[in-house]
Design an enzyme around this catalytic site. Structure first.
Site, short mmCIF file in Angstrom:
data_model
loop_
_atom_site.label_atom_id
_atom_site.label_comp_id
_atom_site.label_asym_id
_atom_site.label_seq_id
_atom_site.Cartn_x
_atom_site.Cartn_y
_atom_site.Cartn_z
N HIS A 93 -28.13 -21.86 -18.97
CA HIS A 93 -27.03 -22.71 -19.48
C HIS A 93 -27.61 -24.01 -20.06
O HIS A 93 -28.51 -24.60 -19.48
CB HIS A 93 -26.02 -23.03 -18.37
CG HIS A 93 -25.03 -21.93 -18.16
ND1 HIS A 93 -25.37 -20.73 -17.59
CD2 HIS A 93 -23.71 -21.84 -18.49
CE1 HIS A 93 -24.30 -19.95 -17.57
NE2 HIS A 93 -23.29 -20.60 -18.10
N PRO A 94 -27.04 -24.44 -21.18
CA PRO A 94 -27.50 -25.71 -21.76
C PRO A 94 -26.96 -26.88 -20.93
O PRO A 94 -25.90 -26.77 -20.32
CB PRO A 94 -26.84 -25.71 -23.14
CG PRO A 94 -25.57 -24.93 -22.95
CD PRO A 94 -25.89 -23.87 -21.92
N SER A 124 -20.26 -22.71 -26.50
CA SER A 124 -20.62 -23.88 -25.73
C SER A 124 -20.30 -25.16 -26.51
O SER A 124 -19.81 -26.15 -25.94
CB SER A 124 -22.10 -23.80 -25.39
OG SER A 124 -22.43 -24.79 -24.49
N GLN A 175 -17.85 -27.96 -24.98
CA GLN A 175 -18.31 -29.33 -24.74
C GLN A 175 -17.53 -30.31 -25.61
O GLN A 175 -17.22 -31.43 -25.18
CB GLN A 175 -19.82 -29.43 -25.00
CG GLN A 175 -20.62 -28.55 -24.04
CD GLN A 175 -22.06 -29.02 -23.85
OE1 GLN A 175 -22.35 -30.20 -23.93
NE2 GLN A 175 -22.96 -28.08 -23.57
N1 LIG Z 1 -24.06 -26.79 -18.28
C1 LIG Z 1 -22.84 -26.26 -18.47
O1 LIG Z 1 -21.96 -26.34 -17.63
N2 LIG Z 1 -22.62 -25.62 -19.64
C2 LIG Z 1 -21.44 -25.01 -19.95
N3 LIG Z 1 -20.17 -25.33 -19.45
C3 LIG Z 1 -19.26 -24.87 -20.34
O2 LIG Z 1 -18.03 -24.95 -20.20
N4 LIG Z 1 -19.87 -24.32 -21.40
C4 LIG Z 1 -21.22 -24.41 -21.24
O3 LIG Z 1 -22.11 -24.06 -22.00
#
Ligand SMILES: NC(=O)N[C@H]1NC(=O)NC1=O
Length: 174
Positions: free
Chosen positions: A67-68, A84, A88
Site C-alpha cells: 500500500h502507498p 488510490s 486520497q
Molecule cells: N496507506 C493507505 O491506507 N492507502 C490506502 N487507503 C485507501 O483508502 N486507499 C489507499 O491506497
C-alpha cells in the site's frame, strides 16, 4: 456490470476488472476466479476476504506493505494507482498544507519504523483530521492488534472498490 456478467468473464478480463480491488494484489483476484460462480457481489467479496484470512501473518503483512503511504511520495509524484488517487483525493489528502504534509510524513515514518509496514486506513470513510488522529492512536496498538486492524481497513477499501465496479442486483432491475 451485474453478477451474471462477472461470472462469465474469462480469467484475463476478470483480473483486468478486479485486479486492484486489493491494492496491487492481482494475485488475490486471480486466485478467487476459480471460486466462480459467485451468487452475489457479497459472495465475491466473501471469497476475497476468506483468501486474505487464510494467509499466514507474513502474507497479510505483504498486502499491507504494497500500500502507498497516505499523502506520501506517490501522491506528490503522481504515481498512485487510479483508485488510490481518487480515495486520497476524496479524503482531502491532495490539498494538505505544508505543515499537515510534514506531520503526516513524520507519523507515517514513525508508524513504519515501529510496525514494519505502512499505515493503512480506508480513506473514503475518513478525512484528513480523522486519518491523523487514527494514525496517532493506532501507533500505540500492540502489533498483533494493529495488523488485524490494518487488514480490516484493507477489506473496507476492497468493499468500496467492488461496489463501484459491480452494480447491485436491485438497481439492474429498475
Ligand atoms: N496507506 C493507505 O491506507 N492507502 C490506502 N487507503 C485507501 O483508502 N486507499 C489507499 O491506497
Amino acid at each position: 456490470m451485474d453478477i451474471g456478467s462477472v461470472n462469465s468473464l474469462p480469467y484475463e478480463d476478470f483480473v483486468d476488472v478486479f485486479g486492484n480491488v486489493v491494492e496491487k494484489c492481482p494475485l488475490i483476484t486471480a486466485a478467487v476466479w476459480s471460486r466462480r460462480p459467485f451468487s452475489s457481489l457479497a459472495d465475491l467479496e466473501a471469497s476475497i476476504n476468506d483468501f486474505i484470512d487464510a494467509l499466514p501473518e507474513s502474507g497479510k503483512e505483504g498486502i499491507l506493505r504494497v500500500h502507498p503511504d497516505l499523502a506520501g511520495r506517490d501522491l506528490q509524484s503522481g504515481t498512485l494507482t487510479r483508485e488510490s488517487r481518487e480515495e486520497q483525493g476524496q479524503a482531502g489528502l491532495d490539498t494538505l498544507t505544508t505543515a499537515e504534509v510534514s506531520r503526516m510524513t513524520r507519523l507515517n515514518t514513525e508508524y513504519k519504523d515501529h510496525f514494519g509496514f505502512p499505515f493503512v486506513i480506508c480513506a473514503r470513510k475518513n478525512n484528513k483530521a480523522t486519518i491523523l488522529r487514527q494514525l496517532e492512536e493506532r501507533l500505540r496498538n500492540e502489533r498483533t492488534i494493529e495488523r488485524a486492524c490494518a487488514i480490516d481497513e484493507v477489506k473496507k477499501i476492497c468493499h468500496l472498490r467492488l461496489q463501484r465496479l459491480v452494480v447491485p442486483e436491485m438497481s439492474n432491475k429498475l
